[in-house]
Motif scaffolding. Structure first.
Motif, PDB file in Angstrom:
ATOM      1  N   VAL A 193       0.918  -1.115   0.081  1.00 55.54           N
ATOM      2  CA  VAL A 193      -0.189   0.009   0.035  1.00 55.54           C
ATOM      3  C   VAL A 193       0.750   1.355  -0.073  1.00 55.54           C
ATOM      4  O   VAL A 193       1.685   1.309   0.955  1.00 55.54           O
ATOM      5  CB  VAL A 193      -0.899  -0.128   1.238  1.00 55.54           C
ATOM      6  CG1 VAL A 193      -1.687   1.204   1.350  1.00 55.54           C
ATOM      7  CG2 VAL A 193      -1.840  -1.235   1.073  1.00 55.54           C
ATOM      8  N   GLN A 194       0.422   2.035  -0.697  1.00 56.28           N
ATOM      9  CA  GLN A 194       1.351   3.519  -0.676  1.00 56.28           C
ATOM     10  C   GLN A 194       1.113   4.171   0.431  1.00 56.28           C
ATOM     11  O   GLN A 194      -0.037   4.243   0.861  1.00 56.28           O
ATOM     12  CB  GLN A 194       0.958   4.272  -2.019  1.00 56.28           C
ATOM     13  CG  GLN A 194       0.758   3.493  -3.449  1.00 56.28           C
ATOM     14  CD  GLN A 194      -0.771   2.945  -3.615  1.00 56.28           C
ATOM     15  OE1 GLN A 194      -1.088   2.290  -2.820  1.00 56.28           O
ATOM     16  NE2 GLN A 194      -1.113   3.483  -4.772  1.00 56.28           N
ATOM     17  N   PRO A 195       2.084   4.890   0.928  1.00 60.84           N
ATOM     18  CA  PRO A 195       1.810   5.623   2.257  1.00 60.84           C
ATOM     19  C   PRO A 195       1.118   6.972   1.981  1.00 60.84           C
ATOM     20  O   PRO A 195       0.368   7.173   3.201  1.00 60.84           O
ATOM     21  CB  PRO A 195       3.337   6.316   2.385  1.00 60.84           C
ATOM     22  CG  PRO A 195       4.132   6.062   1.231  1.00 60.84           C
ATOM     23  CD  PRO A 195       3.429   4.980   0.243  1.00 60.84           C
ATOM     24  N   ASN A 196       0.809   7.375   0.922  1.00 56.87           N
ATOM     25  CA  ASN A 196       0.041   8.633   0.947  1.00 56.87           C
ATOM     26  C   ASN A 196      -1.370   8.359  -0.002  1.00 56.87           C
ATOM     27  O   ASN A 196      -1.901   9.259  -0.826  1.00 56.87           O
ATOM     28  CB  ASN A 196       0.729   9.624   0.327  1.00 56.87           C
ATOM     29  CG  ASN A 196       1.267   9.375  -1.157  1.00 56.87           C
ATOM     30  OD1 ASN A 196       1.233   8.277  -1.768  1.00 56.87           O
ATOM     31  ND2 ASN A 196       1.888  10.415  -1.763  1.00 56.87           N
ATOM     32  N   PHE A 197      -1.927   7.267   0.076  1.00 58.68           N
ATOM     33  CA  PHE A 197      -3.101   6.685  -1.028  1.00 58.68           C
ATOM     34  C   PHE A 197      -4.430   7.930  -0.721  1.00 58.68           C
ATOM     35  O   PHE A 197      -4.707   8.252  -1.717  1.00 58.68           O
ATOM     36  CB  PHE A 197      -3.487   5.270  -0.383  1.00 58.68           C
ATOM     37  CG  PHE A 197      -4.668   4.980  -1.152  1.00 58.68           C
ATOM     38  CD1 PHE A 197      -4.897   4.599  -2.280  1.00 58.68           C
ATOM     39  CD2 PHE A 197      -5.908   5.002  -0.356  1.00 58.68           C
ATOM     40  CE1 PHE A 197      -5.944   4.306  -2.853  1.00 58.68           C
ATOM     41  CE2 PHE A 197      -7.190   4.680  -0.742  1.00 58.68           C
ATOM     42  CZ  PHE A 197      -7.056   3.922  -2.164  1.00 58.68           C
TER      43      PHE A 197
ATOM     44  N   VAL B 231     -13.434   8.121  -7.007  1.00 63.15           N
ATOM     45  CA  VAL B 231     -11.700   8.077  -7.191  1.00 63.15           C
ATOM     46  C   VAL B 231     -11.063   7.052  -6.483  1.00 63.15           C
ATOM     47  O   VAL B 231     -10.191   6.417  -6.956  1.00 63.15           O
ATOM     48  CB  VAL B 231     -11.287   9.386  -6.688  1.00 63.15           C
ATOM     49  CG1 VAL B 231      -9.634   9.343  -6.765  1.00 63.15           C
ATOM     50  CG2 VAL B 231     -11.767  10.676  -7.428  1.00 63.15           C
ATOM     51  N   SER B 232     -11.388   6.676  -5.138  1.00 64.11           N
ATOM     52  CA  SER B 232     -10.871   5.715  -4.481  1.00 64.11           C
ATOM     53  C   SER B 232     -10.959   4.261  -5.048  1.00 64.11           C
ATOM     54  O   SER B 232     -10.049   3.627  -5.131  1.00 64.11           O
ATOM     55  CB  SER B 232     -11.505   5.547  -3.114  1.00 64.11           C
ATOM     56  OG  SER B 232     -10.758   4.661  -2.448  1.00 64.11           O
ATOM     57  N   LYS B 233     -12.165   4.023  -5.514  1.00 58.79           N
ATOM     58  CA  LYS B 233     -12.615   2.715  -6.106  1.00 58.79           C
ATOM     59  C   LYS B 233     -11.552   2.749  -7.564  1.00 58.79           C
ATOM     60  O   LYS B 233     -10.874   1.777  -7.981  1.00 58.79           O
ATOM     61  CB  LYS B 233     -13.895   2.733  -6.595  1.00 58.79           C
ATOM     62  CG  LYS B 233     -14.359   1.375  -7.256  1.00 58.79           C
ATOM     63  CD  LYS B 233     -15.859   1.391  -7.421  1.00 58.79           C
ATOM     64  CE  LYS B 233     -16.224   0.100  -8.045  1.00 58.79           C
ATOM     65  NZ  LYS B 233     -17.561  -0.265  -8.611  1.00 58.79           N
ATOM     66  N   MET B 234     -11.690   3.716  -8.472  1.00 60.26           N
ATOM     67  CA  MET B 234     -10.766   3.838  -9.653  1.00 60.26           C
ATOM     68  C   MET B 234      -9.577   3.631  -9.493  1.00 60.26           C
ATOM     69  O   MET B 234      -8.773   2.970 -10.198  1.00 60.26           O
ATOM     70  CB  MET B 234     -11.197   5.117 -10.400  1.00 60.26           C
ATOM     71  CG  MET B 234     -12.492   5.278 -11.262  1.00 60.26           C
ATOM     72  SD  MET B 234     -12.681   6.679 -11.736  1.00 60.26           S
ATOM     73  CE  MET B 234     -11.765   6.396 -13.483  1.00 60.26           C
ATOM     74  N   TYR B 235      -8.989   4.289  -8.341  1.00 60.90           N
ATOM     75  CA  TYR B 235      -7.428   4.213  -7.932  1.00 60.90           C
ATOM     76  C   TYR B 235      -7.269   2.920  -7.653  1.00 60.90           C
ATOM     77  O   TYR B 235      -6.121   2.227  -7.964  1.00 60.90           O
ATOM     78  CB  TYR B 235      -7.199   5.131  -7.015  1.00 60.90           C
ATOM     79  CG  TYR B 235      -5.747   5.326  -6.814  1.00 60.90           C
ATOM     80  CD1 TYR B 235      -5.057   6.735  -7.464  1.00 60.90           C
ATOM     81  CD2 TYR B 235      -4.859   4.652  -5.985  1.00 60.90           C
ATOM     82  CE1 TYR B 235      -3.641   6.725  -7.177  1.00 60.90           C
ATOM     83  CE2 TYR B 235      -3.515   4.916  -5.715  1.00 60.90           C
ATOM     84  CZ  TYR B 235      -3.030   5.706  -6.425  1.00 60.90           C
ATOM     85  OH  TYR B 235      -1.629   6.138  -6.199  1.00 60.90           O
ATOM     86  N   ALA B 236      -8.044   2.183  -6.830  1.00 61.58           N
ATOM     87  CA  ALA B 236      -7.497   1.062  -6.168  1.00 61.58           C
ATOM     88  C   ALA B 236      -7.666  -0.115  -7.368  1.00 61.58           C
ATOM     89  O   ALA B 236      -6.831  -0.976  -7.598  1.00 61.58           O
ATOM     90  CB  ALA B 236      -8.775   0.390  -5.156  1.00 61.58           C
ATOM     91  N   GLU B 237      -8.712   0.049  -8.454  1.00 56.31           N
ATOM     92  CA  GLU B 237      -8.646  -0.897  -9.558  1.00 56.31           C
ATOM     93  C   GLU B 237      -7.664  -0.683 -10.334  1.00 56.31           C
ATOM     94  O   GLU B 237      -6.854  -1.639 -10.826  1.00 56.31           O
ATOM     95  CB  GLU B 237     -10.213  -0.470 -10.267  1.00 56.31           C
ATOM     96  CG  GLU B 237     -11.295  -0.979  -9.403  1.00 56.31           C
ATOM     97  CD  GLU B 237     -12.685  -0.448 -10.288  1.00 56.31           C
ATOM     98  OE1 GLU B 237     -12.572   0.146 -11.245  1.00 56.31           O
ATOM     99  OE2 GLU B 237     -13.651  -1.138  -9.591  1.00 56.31           O
ATOM    100  N   THR B 238      -7.135   0.469 -10.637  1.00 60.24           N
ATOM    101  CA  THR B 238      -5.973   0.936 -11.501  1.00 60.24           C
ATOM    102  C   THR B 238      -4.646   0.223 -10.922  1.00 60.24           C
ATOM    103  O   THR B 238      -3.848  -0.190 -11.711  1.00 60.24           O
ATOM    104  CB  THR B 238      -6.097   2.330 -12.044  1.00 60.24           C
ATOM    105  OG1 THR B 238      -7.078   2.806 -12.352  1.00 60.24           O
ATOM    106  CG2 THR B 238      -4.882   2.595 -12.987  1.00 60.24           C
ATOM    107  N   TRP B 239      -4.581   0.592  -9.596  1.00 61.06           N
ATOM    108  CA  TRP B 239      -3.511   0.082  -8.800  1.00 61.06           C
ATOM    109  C   TRP B 239      -3.157  -1.562  -8.990  1.00 61.06           C
ATOM    110  O   TRP B 239      -2.298  -2.054  -9.332  1.00 61.06           O
ATOM    111  CB  TRP B 239      -3.452   0.609  -7.269  1.00 61.06           C
ATOM    112  CG  TRP B 239      -2.274  -0.006  -6.618  1.00 61.06           C
ATOM    113  CD1 TRP B 239      -1.972  -1.130  -6.013  1.00 61.06           C
ATOM    114  CD2 TRP B 239      -1.170   0.587  -6.739  1.00 61.06           C
ATOM    115  NE1 TRP B 239      -0.711  -1.307  -5.680  1.00 61.06           N
ATOM    116  CE2 TRP B 239      -0.176  -0.031  -5.679  1.00 61.06           C
ATOM    117  CE3 TRP B 239      -0.445   1.888  -7.141  1.00 61.06           C
ATOM    118  CZ2 TRP B 239       1.235   0.135  -5.737  1.00 61.06           C
ATOM    119  CZ3 TRP B 239       0.736   2.507  -6.562  1.00 61.06           C
ATOM    120  CH2 TRP B 239       1.661   1.370  -5.879  1.00 61.06           C
ATOM    121  N   ALA B 240      -4.281  -2.285  -8.971  1.00 63.16           N
ATOM    122  CA  ALA B 240      -4.271  -3.545  -9.059  1.00 63.16           C
ATOM    123  C   ALA B 240      -4.008  -4.056 -10.432  1.00 63.16           C
ATOM    124  O   ALA B 240      -2.977  -5.088 -10.551  1.00 63.16           O
ATOM    125  CB  ALA B 240      -5.713  -4.246  -8.826  1.00 63.16           C
TER     126      ALA B 240
END
Length: 65
Positions: free
Chosen positions: A2-6, A24-33
Motif C-alpha cells: 500500500v502506498q503511504p499517501n493513498f 476516485v478511491s475505487k478507480m484508483y484501487a482498480e487501476t493500482w491492482a
C-alpha cells in the motif's frame, strides 16, 4: 503493498476533478491492482496510476458536456 499517501492522492484527484472521493478511491484501487499485477519495479507506480485515473476522470467529465 500500500502506498503511504493513498488517501492524500485520492483527495487531490477528487478535488481537482470535482469527483466524489469514493469514486476516485475505487478507480484508483482498480487501476493500482491492474498496473501492479506482475510489476517488478514499483517506484513509479503511484505516478502512473495517478495519471491514468486523472485522465479517465477528465474523459468522463468531457463526455458529459
Amino acid at each position: 503493498m500500500v502506498q503511504p499517501n493513498f488517501e492524500d492522492v485520492v483527495k487531490a484527484i477528487a478535488t481537482d476533478t470535482n469527483t466524489p472521493t469514493e469514486t476516485v478511491s475505487k478507480m484508483y484501487a482498480e487501476t493500482w491492482a491492474e498496473y501492479s499485477d506482475g510489476a517488478r519495479i514499483m517506484d513509479y507506480l503511484t505516478v502512473l496510476v495517478t495519471k491514468r485515473v486523472r485522465e479517465n476522470l477528465r474523459g468522463v467529465s468531457q463526455d458529459r458536456h
